[in-house]
Design a protein around this motif. Structure first.
Motif, short mmCIF file in Angstrom:
data_model
loop_
_atom_site.label_atom_id
_atom_site.label_comp_id
_atom_site.label_asym_id
_atom_site.label_seq_id
_atom_site.Cartn_x
_atom_site.Cartn_y
_atom_site.Cartn_z
N ALA A 37 0.79 -1.33 0.04
CA ALA A 37 0.11 -0.17 -0.08
C ALA A 37 1.01 1.28 0.15
N ASN A 38 2.19 1.11 -0.26
CA ASN A 38 3.19 2.44 -0.23
C ASN A 38 2.59 3.49 -1.35
N PRO A 39 2.36 4.66 -0.91
CA PRO A 39 2.00 5.38 -1.90
C PRO A 39 3.02 5.97 -2.99
N ASN A 40 4.09 5.71 -2.60
CA ASN A 40 5.56 5.97 -3.13
C ASN A 40 5.90 5.04 -4.08
N ASN A 41 5.11 3.88 -4.09
CA ASN A 41 5.41 2.56 -5.08
C ASN A 41 4.28 2.26 -6.12
N THR A 42 4.94 1.87 -7.43
CA THR A 42 3.96 1.24 -8.27
C THR A 42 3.69 -0.10 -7.82
N LEU A 43 2.54 -0.44 -7.91
CA LEU A 43 2.20 -2.12 -8.01
C LEU A 43 1.89 -2.41 -9.12
N VAL A 44 2.31 -3.51 -9.50
CA VAL A 44 1.97 -4.20 -10.72
C VAL A 44 1.59 -5.88 -10.56
N VAL A 45 0.29 -6.14 -10.93
CA VAL A 45 -0.29 -7.31 -10.78
C VAL A 45 -0.50 -8.10 -11.76
N TYR A 46 0.26 -9.19 -11.68
CA TYR A 46 -0.11 -10.26 -12.67
C TYR A 46 -1.30 -11.03 -12.34
N MET A 47 -1.92 -11.45 -13.38
CA MET A 47 -2.95 -12.39 -13.08
C MET A 47 -3.96 -12.15 -11.72
N GLY A 48 -4.45 -10.94 -11.82
CA GLY A 48 -5.32 -10.26 -10.77
C GLY A 48 -6.73 -10.07 -10.84
N ILE A 49 -7.18 -10.25 -12.25
CA ILE A 49 -8.45 -9.81 -12.69
C ILE A 49 -9.62 -10.36 -11.91
N LEU A 50 -9.55 -11.57 -11.60
CA LEU A 50 -10.37 -12.38 -11.02
C LEU A 50 -10.66 -11.99 -9.48
N ASN A 51 -9.55 -11.45 -8.80
CA ASN A 51 -9.42 -11.04 -7.49
C ASN A 51 -9.44 -9.53 -7.44
N ALA A 52 -9.94 -8.75 -8.34
CA ALA A 52 -9.80 -7.33 -8.38
C ALA A 52 -10.32 -6.75 -7.18
N ASP A 53 -11.49 -7.19 -6.69
CA ASP A 53 -12.10 -6.50 -5.64
C ASP A 53 -11.37 -7.03 -4.12
N VAL A 54 -10.82 -8.17 -4.23
CA VAL A 54 -10.01 -8.42 -2.98
C VAL A 54 -8.95 -7.64 -2.90
N ILE A 55 -8.21 -7.22 -4.15
CA ILE A 55 -6.94 -6.47 -4.30
C ILE A 55 -7.26 -4.96 -3.71
N SER A 56 -8.17 -4.64 -4.47
CA SER A 56 -8.65 -3.22 -4.06
C SER A 56 -9.00 -2.82 -2.66
N ASN A 57 -9.78 -3.85 -2.03
CA ASN A 57 -10.04 -3.58 -0.63
C ASN A 57 -8.94 -3.92 0.17
N GLY A 58 -8.07 -4.91 0.04
CA GLY A 58 -6.97 -5.22 0.78
C GLY A 58 -5.92 -3.93 0.97
N LEU A 59 -5.92 -3.19 -0.42
CA LEU A 59 -4.87 -2.17 -0.47
C LEU A 59 -5.59 -0.83 0.36
N ILE A 60 -6.86 -0.61 0.08
CA ILE A 60 -7.76 0.56 0.63
C ILE A 60 -7.67 0.34 2.20
N ASN A 61 -7.98 -1.06 2.54
CA ASN A 61 -7.90 -1.21 3.90
C ASN A 61 -6.66 -1.12 4.92
N ALA A 62 -5.41 -1.12 3.90
CA ALA A 62 -3.97 -1.05 4.54
C ALA A 62 -3.65 0.48 4.24
N GLY A 63 -4.56 1.46 3.80
CA GLY A 63 -4.13 2.63 3.77
C GLY A 63 -3.81 3.33 2.44
N ARG A 64 -4.08 2.49 1.42
CA ARG A 64 -3.82 3.15 0.25
C ARG A 64 -5.19 3.90 -0.19
N SER A 65 -5.10 5.11 -0.67
CA SER A 65 -6.40 5.97 -1.16
C SER A 65 -7.07 5.36 -2.26
#
Length: 168
Positions: free
Chosen positions: A63-91
């Motif tokens: 969730a570090n805002p000074n870092n780019t996150l590249v996600v391979y093979m994540g389309i099916l888990n897009a909601d999980v990824i979004s929620n995980g990052l937002i809950n960890a503090g990423r805007s």
């Protein structure tokens, strides 16, 4: 790694030819630098399989805002990824891109925010393979996008047949 293990298990001979990672090709053709002095000082590559039960995701680290996150093979888990990052503090307003069929004539970009990631991934026009880029660098996509997929070549034989059939 999983693909190589499958080949070894099946007794198939193979050779690994080094190339560039899909993240580099995708970001270059999407006009999205992976790092930029004003937006991201680092980049992290992860798989989006999210095997949460056996290997919990390090959402806090990702969730570090000074870092780019590249996600391979994540389309099916897009909601999980979004929620995980937002809950960890990423805007939730963090820019995101899903790039489909990168570097080909069929390349498409779906740009939005982290809060919209699930909706972007559910777009019926989205085709696989696709890769997610999450971070402020995505805000540069409009101004740095140099690649325009070329129209598919016209098959003159098909057109000549259609012209002949229409003339009859």
């Amino acid at each position: 790694g999983e693909e190589l293990q499958t080949l070894v298990s099946a007794g198939v001979a193979f050779e690994v030819v080094p190339g560039i990672t899909a993240a580099s090709g995708t970001s270059a053709y999407a006009g999205i630098p992976l790092t930029h002095r004003d937006h991201a000082q680092g980049v992290t590559f992860i798989t989006g399989h999210c095997q949460l039960a056996s290997r919990p995701m390090d959402w806090q680290g990702y969730a570090n805002p000074n870092n780019t996150l590249v996600v391979y093979m994540g389309i099916l888990n897009a909601d999980v990824i979004s929620n995980g990052l937002i809950n960890a503090g990423r805007s939730a307003s963090t820019p995101v891109a899903i790039v489909s069929k990168a570097t080909t004539q069929d390349q498409q970009q779906f740009i939005g925010t982290l809060g919209e990631l699930g909706q972007l991934a559910a777009d019926p026009a989205l085709q696989m393979p696709a890769l997610m880029i999450i971070g402020e660098v995505v805000s540069l996509a409009d101004s740095l996008n140099w690649f325009e997929p070329k129209p598919k070549p016209i098959d003159n034989n098909v057109n000549q047949t259609n012209i002949k059939q229409n003339a009859l």
